[in-house]
Design a protein around this motif. Structure first.
Motif, PDB file in Angstrom:
ATOM      1  N   ARG A 131       0.851  -1.187   0.000  1.00  0.00           N
ATOM      2  CA  ARG A 131       0.000   0.000   0.000  1.00  0.00           C
ATOM      3  C   ARG A 131       0.891   1.242   0.000  1.00  0.00           C
ATOM      4  N   THR A 132       2.150   1.032   0.349  1.00  0.00           N
ATOM      5  CA  THR A 132       3.131   2.130   0.406  1.00  0.00           C
ATOM      6  C   THR A 132       4.507   1.530   0.111  1.00  0.00           C
ATOM      7  N   GLN A 133       5.517   2.374   0.125  1.00  0.00           N
ATOM      8  CA  GLN A 133       6.894   1.886   0.172  1.00  0.00           C
ATOM      9  C   GLN A 133       7.024   1.117   1.481  1.00  0.00           C
ATOM     10  N   VAL A 134       7.821   0.086   1.518  1.00  0.00           N
ATOM     11  CA  VAL A 134       7.938  -0.650   2.785  1.00  0.00           C
ATOM     12  C   VAL A 134       9.391  -0.686   3.255  1.00  0.00           C
ATOM     13  N   VAL A 135       9.561  -0.991   4.509  1.00  0.00           N
ATOM     14  CA  VAL A 135      10.915  -1.197   5.044  1.00  0.00           C
ATOM     15  C   VAL A 135      11.236  -2.675   4.801  1.00  0.00           C
ATOM     16  N   TYR A 136      12.377  -2.932   4.162  1.00  0.00           N
ATOM     17  CA  TYR A 136      12.743  -4.319   3.845  1.00  0.00           C
ATOM     18  C   TYR A 136      13.571  -4.952   4.959  1.00  0.00           C
ATOM     19  N   THR A 137      13.686  -6.272   4.858  1.00  0.00           N
ATOM     20  CA  THR A 137      14.328  -7.065   5.920  1.00  0.00           C
ATOM     21  C   THR A 137      15.724  -6.566   6.323  1.00  0.00           C
ATOM     22  N   PRO A 138      16.625  -6.268   5.368  1.00  0.00           N
ATOM     23  CA  PRO A 138      17.959  -5.839   5.821  1.00  0.00           C
ATOM     24  C   PRO A 138      17.881  -4.589   6.692  1.00  0.00           C
ATOM     25  N   ASP A 139      16.968  -3.674   6.337  1.00  0.00           N
ATOM     26  CA  ASP A 139      16.845  -2.439   7.122  1.00  0.00           C
ATOM     27  C   ASP A 139      16.213  -2.710   8.480  1.00  0.00           C
ATOM     28  N   TYR A 140      15.072  -3.442   8.488  1.00  0.00           N
ATOM     29  CA  TYR A 140      14.425  -3.580   9.811  1.00  0.00           C
ATOM     30  C   TYR A 140      15.191  -4.478  10.762  1.00  0.00           C
ATOM     31  N   SER A 141      15.965  -5.413  10.220  1.00  0.00           N
ATOM     32  CA  SER A 141      16.781  -6.253  11.120  1.00  0.00           C
ATOM     33  C   SER A 141      17.798  -5.374  11.837  1.00  0.00           C
ATOM     34  N   TYR A 142      18.437  -4.492  11.037  1.00  0.00           N
ATOM     35  CA  TYR A 142      19.453  -3.619  11.604  1.00  0.00           C
ATOM     36  C   TYR A 142      18.823  -2.631  12.600  1.00  0.00           C
ATOM     37  N   VAL A 143      17.675  -2.066  12.198  1.00  0.00           N
ATOM     38  CA  VAL A 143      17.011  -1.064  13.054  1.00  0.00           C
ATOM     39  C   VAL A 143      16.623  -1.689  14.399  1.00  0.00           C
ATOM     40  N   LEU A 144      16.001  -2.855  14.355  1.00  0.00           N
ATOM     41  CA  LEU A 144      15.535  -3.482  15.608  1.00  0.00           C
ATOM     42  C   LEU A 144      16.716  -3.824  16.514  1.00  0.00           C
ATOM     43  N   GLN A 145      17.807  -4.192  15.886  1.00  0.00           N
ATOM     44  CA  GLN A 145      18.990  -4.516  16.676  1.00  0.00           C
ATOM     45  C   GLN A 145      19.569  -3.260  17.314  1.00  0.00           C
ATOM     46  N   ARG A 146      19.621  -2.163  16.511  1.00  0.00           N
ATOM     47  CA  ARG A 146      20.161  -0.901  17.048  1.00  0.00           C
ATOM     48  C   ARG A 146      19.234  -0.291  18.105  1.00  0.00           C
ATOM     49  N   LEU A 147      17.928  -0.567  17.984  1.00  0.00           N
ATOM     50  CA  LEU A 147      16.978  -0.050  18.992  1.00  0.00           C
ATOM     51  C   LEU A 147      16.992  -0.917  20.249  1.00  0.00           C
ATOM     52  N   ARG A 148      17.776  -1.960  20.208  1.00  0.00           N
ATOM     53  CA  ARG A 148      17.919  -2.913  21.323  1.00  0.00           C
ATOM     54  C   ARG A 148      16.570  -3.496  21.742  1.00  0.00           C
ATOM     55  N   VAL A 149      15.748  -3.790  20.772  1.00  0.00           N
ATOM     56  CA  VAL A 149      14.418  -4.323  21.080  1.00  0.00           C
ATOM     57  C   VAL A 149      14.543  -5.771  21.549  1.00  0.00           C
ATOM     58  N   ARG A 150      13.905  -6.023  22.673  1.00  0.00           N
ATOM     59  CA  ARG A 150      13.959  -7.366  23.282  1.00  0.00           C
ATOM     60  C   ARG A 150      12.539  -7.819  23.610  1.00  0.00           C
ATOM     61  N   PRO A 151      12.350  -9.129  23.840  1.00  0.00           N
ATOM     62  CA  PRO A 151      11.028  -9.597  24.241  1.00  0.00           C
ATOM     63  C   PRO A 151      10.550  -8.865  25.480  1.00  0.00           C
ATOM     64  N   GLY A 152       9.293  -8.452  25.459  1.00  0.00           N
ATOM     65  CA  GLY A 152       8.723  -7.739  26.606  1.00  0.00           C
ATOM     66  C   GLY A 152       8.770  -6.236  26.440  1.00  0.00           C
ATOM     67  N   ASP A 153       9.483  -5.748  25.402  1.00  0.00           N
ATOM     68  CA  ASP A 153       9.635  -4.296  25.215  1.00  0.00           C
ATOM     69  C   ASP A 153       8.371  -3.669  24.649  1.00  0.00           C
ATOM     70  N   CYS A 154       8.339  -2.353  24.709  1.00  0.00           N
ATOM     71  CA  CYS A 154       7.213  -1.628  24.127  1.00  0.00           C
ATOM     72  C   CYS A 154       7.763  -0.681  23.059  1.00  0.00           C
ATOM     73  N   LEU A 155       7.295  -0.867  21.836  1.00  0.00           N
ATOM     74  CA  LEU A 155       7.801  -0.084  20.709  1.00  0.00           C
ATOM     75  C   LEU A 155       6.682   0.745  20.090  1.00  0.00           C
ATOM     76  N   VAL A 156       7.004   1.984  19.777  1.00  0.00           N
ATOM     77  CA  VAL A 156       6.049   2.873  19.104  1.00  0.00           C
ATOM     78  C   VAL A 156       6.522   3.049  17.669  1.00  0.00           C
ATOM     79  N   GLU A 157       5.562   2.960  16.723  1.00  0.00           N
ATOM     80  CA  GLU A 157       5.920   3.084  15.304  1.00  0.00           C
ATOM     81  C   GLU A 157       4.943   4.031  14.599  1.00  0.00           C
ATOM     82  N   ALA A 158       5.485   4.867  13.698  1.00  0.00           N
ATOM     83  CA  ALA A 158       4.611   5.694  12.834  1.00  0.00           C
ATOM     84  C   ALA A 158       5.392   5.981  11.555  1.00  0.00           C
TER      85      ALA A 158
END
Ligand code: SAM
Length: 482
Positions: A131-158
């Protein structure tokens, strides 16, 4: 909470659940497996009746079928007319362990197969309705790792867009079904700050993604998808313009986010809502500002450091975002650009001279080889004419003239062609001896086409808030010698 196929797919595909058909490396089709004899997914590689795809171990190679219009009358007739006894079809195992002897309406197609894979964010990114441009796997893998997202975390996205990042984030924060509620925070403190503990427990149990999208149809589509994918306890999609409305969830003390991802045209306009204190509104009186401050809530977890990433295609957007970040107290600001390239590694033929090949089907790789090959053919052809002249068996001579056919000579020195079996045995022997998979020079090439929408990623950190109470607690815990 019913298990989501994205979070806990189990060992086999299930009816009324999502599965993906991997048709090619980069071509996946998402299907909702229906427990109906008439449900079929048609692809350019053939038709896949759902009944052959249910209760199949993930990763199985599934075959394409020719479907003869469900259980319609006369299907047997049509099948016979289509020449069913052609080696594919009747009685053949269909990859699911079923026997098709009793299936009147389908037959295995001559070609065509796919692999059945479980729903995963990576596969969903490739197959989702754009429906739009999307974020692809190489980018979101890196982003989630840099955001230090772990199980139990709360993430806001827009904004949520097509939900590509949302699915990856949901898996990253998910804490497992039935796991113990998250009990503490970075300071080791327990809940008890007056919020709805039951609700907070529920969120903490699974982790949570709060996704915001101002385009109503897009927000609705994603809400439906999230429900279909069984992710509604992990993801909340809200239809909102975050520049105006910010990120707090109405009627709840949430999100209390510790990670933020902004894929927006103007991230700096949303940043004012991502602070620990109310934004200054110069157009309001001091009284009004104080009143605002009393009702104002931050969407960020006051007890945790917050990691933020913005995703922008232009450097001008980056400059404005960084400016706003500095003004709002974000630190460790850093910009990264990801360039994703796939490297294709394969073996490539080298000259026959080098390889020592003289075999059947060997094509020349260099000019010298081609010349040598021509000379060989010429020599054979002239031998053929000589043989004809000498009235040798024309059949044998014909074989000899064909440079691609091997030959043997019997005791009487007569030319005899090799039988098909002998030729096959010779080739097999050659393959065994030559270790054909090791032949050729190992080369690697980057694929010219890059399947990522490259953007600049800006990362920043907002330290946890520090109150007088925290200061006193810290002083008690680590008393100074003074
Ligand atoms: N990250 C998404 C994904 O991986 O599928 C793609 C996001 S898309 C590039 C950007 C989205 O931001 C669009 O869907 C757009 O409608 C939304 N958007 C733009 N301005 C917004 C705003 N002020 N509030 C909320 N969403 C907004």
């Amino acid at each position: 909470m019913a298990p989501s196929p994205f979070l806990s797919p189990g060992p086999t595909s299930q009816p009324n659940s999502l599965a993906l058909l991997a048709l090619r490396r980069d071509q996946l089709t998402a299907i909702n497996l229906k427990d109906s004899p008439d449900a079929v997914t048609n692809t350019r590689f053939g038709s896949f009746p759902h009944k052959t795809l249910i209760n199949v171990p993930w990763g199985t190679q599934v075959r394409a079928y020719t479907v003869h219009g469900g259980h319609a009358k006369g299907s047997k007739k049509r099948k016979r007319a289509a020449g069913k006894e052609s080696g594919h079809g009747k009685g053949e195992a269909n990859g699911t362990g079923e026997n098709e002897e009793d299936d009147d309406d389908i037959e295995a197609a001559a070609t065509g197969f796919a692999h059945l894979v479980p729903p995963m964010p990576e596969a969903w990114t490739v197959s989702l309705p754009h429906r739009t441009q999307v974020v692809y796997t190489p980018d979101y893998s890196y982003v989630l790792q840099r955001l230090r997202v772990r199980p139990g975390d709360c993430l806001v996205e827009a904004g949520s867009g097509s939900g590509s990042f949302t699915h990856a984030a949901a898996r990253a924060v998910f804490d497992g079904y039935g796991s113990q509620a998250f009990q503490g925070n970075e300071m080791g403190e327990k809940e008890g700050d007056g919020e709805d503990v039951g609700r907070r427990r529920k969120r903490k149990k699974y982790g949570h993604v709060y996704s915001f999208e101002y385009h109503e149809p897009r927000a609705k589509c994603l809400q439906e998808e999230i429900k279909e994918h069984g992710l509604e306890d992990v993801v909340t999609v809200t239809n909102r313009d975050v520049y105006e409305g910010g990120f707090c969830v109405e009627g709840a003390e949430e999100p209390k986010a510790n990670a933020v991802f902004l894929d927006l045209p103007a991230p700096w306009m949303a940043l004012k809502h991502l602070s620990r204190s109310p934004p200054e509104k110069l157009d309001l009186s001091i009284d009004q500002q104080n009143r605002d401050a009393r009702t104002w809530r931050s969407p960020l977890d006051p007890r945790r450091t917050v990691h933020l990433c913005t995703f922008s295609p232009c450097i001008e957007q980056v400059q404005r975002t960084v400016e706003a970040m500095r003004q709002l107290g974000w630190v460790d600001i850093e910009m990264t650009e990801l360039l994703h390239k796939r490297i294709d590694v394969r073996r490539e033929r080298v000259g026959l001279q080098e390889e020592g090949l003289r075999g059947v089907n060997a094509n020349p790789a260099t000019v010298e080889e081609a010349i040598e090959r021509l000379r060989e053919v010429e020599a054979r052809t002239s031998r053929f004419f000589e043989a004809q002249k000498e009235n040798k068996s024309s059949k044998g001579a014909k074989e000899e003239a064909d440079p691609l056919k091997a030959e043997v000579k019997d005791e009487a020195n007569e030319v005899k062609p090799l039988s098909k079996k002998q030729r096959l045995d010779t080739i097999k022997e050659q393959v065994k001896e030559r270790k054909i998979w090791k032949e050729g020079r190992l080369v690697h090439r980057t694929e010219p086409e890059m399947k990522t929408h490259t953007s600049y990623l800006v990362f920043a950190v907002l330290p946890r808030s520090w109150t007088q109470e925290d200061e006193e607690k810290a002083a008690r815990k680590w008393p100074t010698n003074a």
